[in-house]
Design an enzyme around this catalytic site. Structure first.
Site, PDB file in Angstrom:
ATOM      1  N   HIS A  75      -8.264   4.154   1.165  1.00 20.87           N
ATOM      2  CA  HIS A  75      -7.691   4.406  -0.163  1.00 20.87           C
ATOM      3  C   HIS A  75      -8.447   5.539  -0.849  1.00 20.87           C
ATOM      4  CE1 HIS A  75      -6.153  -0.029  -0.335  1.00 20.87           C
ATOM      5  NE2 HIS A  75      -5.513   0.711   0.548  1.00 20.87           N
ATOM      6  N   CYS A  85       0.879  -1.172   0.000  1.00 21.07           N
ATOM      7  CA  CYS A  85       0.000   0.000   0.000  1.00 21.07           C
ATOM      8  C   CYS A  85       0.916   1.221   0.000  1.00 21.07           C
ATOM      9  CB  CYS A  85      -0.877   0.002   1.241  1.00 21.07           C
ATOM     10  SG  CYS A  85      -2.071   1.348   1.266  1.00 21.07           S
ATOM     11  N   HIS A  92       3.499   7.484   7.908  1.00 21.51           N
ATOM     12  CA  HIS A  92       2.833   7.273   6.613  1.00 21.51           C
ATOM     13  C   HIS A  92       1.506   7.991   6.491  1.00 21.51           C
ATOM     14  CE1 HIS A  92      -0.037   4.612   8.514  1.00 21.51           C
ATOM     15  NE2 HIS A  92      -0.503   4.168   7.372  1.00 21.51           N
ATOM     16  N   MET A 134      -9.461  11.828   5.096  1.00 20.07           N
ATOM     17  CA  MET A 134     -10.322  12.432   4.088  1.00 20.07           C
ATOM     18  C   MET A 134     -10.763  13.834   4.505  1.00 20.07           C
ATOM     19  SD  MET A 134     -13.943  10.941   2.712  1.00 20.07           S
ATOM     20  CE  MET A 134     -14.563  10.997   4.399  1.00 20.07           C
TER      21      MET A 134
END
Length: 476
Positions: free
Chosen positions: A203, A98, A399, A376
């Site tokens: 994602h 990822c 990350h 988000m």
């Protein structure tokens, strides 16, 4: 986490001394507030990692660390094969490779804003997203193995992207040592129709504006200026990576018993690096890394097609692509001499500093771009690797923001429509097939990513370069 049980090394570094079976210490990089907000499980899991055979240096926890499977997410540990070191599927994670890639559009916000809604709708219609999403590419057996061996190189050969992209991808687009034969038939079947898809969870594909520059010299070398519009893609190896993790966790549990490895937690199932299971896992994991690199390359191709139709003047040149769920063989200084070790990074980004020989020439003076995704609707950040980070954390940095509450808690706290409407009022367009998925990823479910990157910067893990803020978000 109880700070009274830690030894404070500096404002942004803490140590857990090795006792009771620990082979090395734990080092946590965070300020006092972030430490206080970390679940006690982070401490427990990091301590357990230090008990595994062949671990060297320390087990490191990044500022965004939180509870995970086996290893804490945000955990870094290196193992020496010559000292009986192990490889652990739980130290890589289920979504193998990822990662994040960022693309320059060559446009300013004022050029994109009038077409933002049209752009968001077209990206949502073109890039498959969500649980079980399927793409338009179907791979037969031979094509699957070619993709697992070739990564983004394979994707470019198929017409998905540009040859010059490869220079700006970790491993130059292809992870050597992949073994497609070590990947189960079931894992391949899960991936057969998932190439070029974002998936679900955290994602996303975001259109973003560079809103603040912290290091003008490095930002300029990265081609970043205030007001620039960039595109960031965050996804991984989809069903194939998850299945590899599931398959090998079972095999590693048996291997640990076979080799007499006492596991402090069964989720830390592992196998000696030089064992048949260890070698097979590394080959399968490298194949999954190639799958993720190819997947992001195909999504890049789809994104370029959308921009070509709506904003044909856009460039969509690649800045960089870096993964944050991997195990890689690297040279690091161990007890005063260079050693080849197997560095597990789970929810942690590789962050090579200036001059590192594995970096493309374009980044040799600045260090590697380190791409940190926000939650988000919040800012993301671009940092660069530092020379100090190589000794502080095996050249690793955070990350992302790191979860502050579980997905179940988030769904009980927010509604998906509520989140979308709130972000729309701030000028951020969200497109998603799932209201529940939006609620699970609500901004309030995460730590403050600004605090996380400031801690990484001040600790010396990476240098803060630029802030990017979302304009439109496509997510699962």
């Amino acid at each position: 986490m109880d700070i009274n049980r830690l030894t404070r090394l500096s404002e942004f570094a803490w140590r857990i001394e090795p006792v009771n079976g620990m082979r090395v210490p734990v080092i946590i990089y965070a300020d006092e507030t972030l430490i206080g907000d970390m679940d006690e499980k982070v401490r427990e899991q990091a301590v357990n990692v230090t008990m595994l055979p062949g671990i060297v240096g320390a087990c490191y926890a990044m500022p965004d660390a939180h509870w995970g499977y086996g290893f804490p997410i945000g955990g870094v540990a290196a193992f020496d094969a010559e000292q009986g070191g192990v490889v652990s599927a739980g130290g890589v994670g289920f979504d193998i490779s990822c990662g994040v890639r960022t693309l320059h559009t060559g446009l300013k916000r004022e050029q994109v804003d009038p077409l933002k809604k049209e752009l968001a709708d077209a990206l949502y219609a073109t890039v498959p997203v969500g649980v079980g999403s399927r793409g338009h590419i179907r791979l037969d057996h031979a094509q699957m193995d070619e993709m697992l061996s070739g990564g983004a190189e394979w994707a470019v050969r198929q017409g998905y992207g540009r040859p010059e992209d490869l220079e700006r991808i970790e491993e130059r687009g292809r992870m050597a040592g992949a073994k497609p034969d070590a990947v189960s038939v079931h894992a391949k079947e899960r991936q057969r129709a998932e190439m070029g898809t974002l998936g679900s969870g955290n994602h996303y594909l975001e259109v973003q504006e560079v809103s603040e520059i912290y290091d003008p010299a490095i930002a300029a070398s990265f081609g970043l200026a205030t007001g620039d519009v960039v595109v960031t893609i965050h996804c991984g190896s989809r069903g194939l990576g998850h299945q590899i993790g599931t398959d090998f966790l079972k095999r590693m549990q048996a291997a640990a018993v076979q080799y007499g490895i006492a596991l402090p937690d069964r989720e830390l199932a592992c196998a000696p690096i030089e064992s048949p299971v260890g070698r097979e896992y590394l080959g399968a994991m490298r194949a999954a890394i190639n799958c993720a690199l190819a997947n992001r390359q195909i999504i890049t191709h789809l994104t370029r097609k959308v921009f070509a139709e709506i904003l044909p003047e856009a460039r969509l040149d690649l800045l960089y692509d870096v993964s944050h769920n991997t195990c890689k063989v690297e040279e690091h200084l161990i007890h005063g001499r260079k050693k080849r070790v197997y560095v597990h990074r789970k929810g942690a980004t590789r962050a090579f500093g200036p001059g590192h020989p594995d970096l493309p020439k374009v980044f040799r003076e600045t260090g590697q771009p380190v791409l940190i995704g926000g939650s988000m609707g919040t800012a993301s950040y671009i940092l660069s690797g530092t020379a100090s980070g190589e000794t502080l954390s095996f050249a690793s940095a955070c990350h992302g923001a790191g979860r502050a509450m579980s997905r179940h808690q988030a769904v009980r706290t927010w509604g998906g429509r509520e989140v979308v409407d709130e972000l729309a009022a701030r000028g951020i367009i969200v497109r998603s097939p799932s209201w529940r998925g939006v609620a699970e990823e609500a901004p309030g479910a995460y730590k403050d990513v600004h605090d996380v990157v400031i801690a990484a910067d001040r600790a010396g893990l990476a240098r803060l370069v630029a802030k990017v803020t979302p304009m439109a978000c496509i997510k699962g």
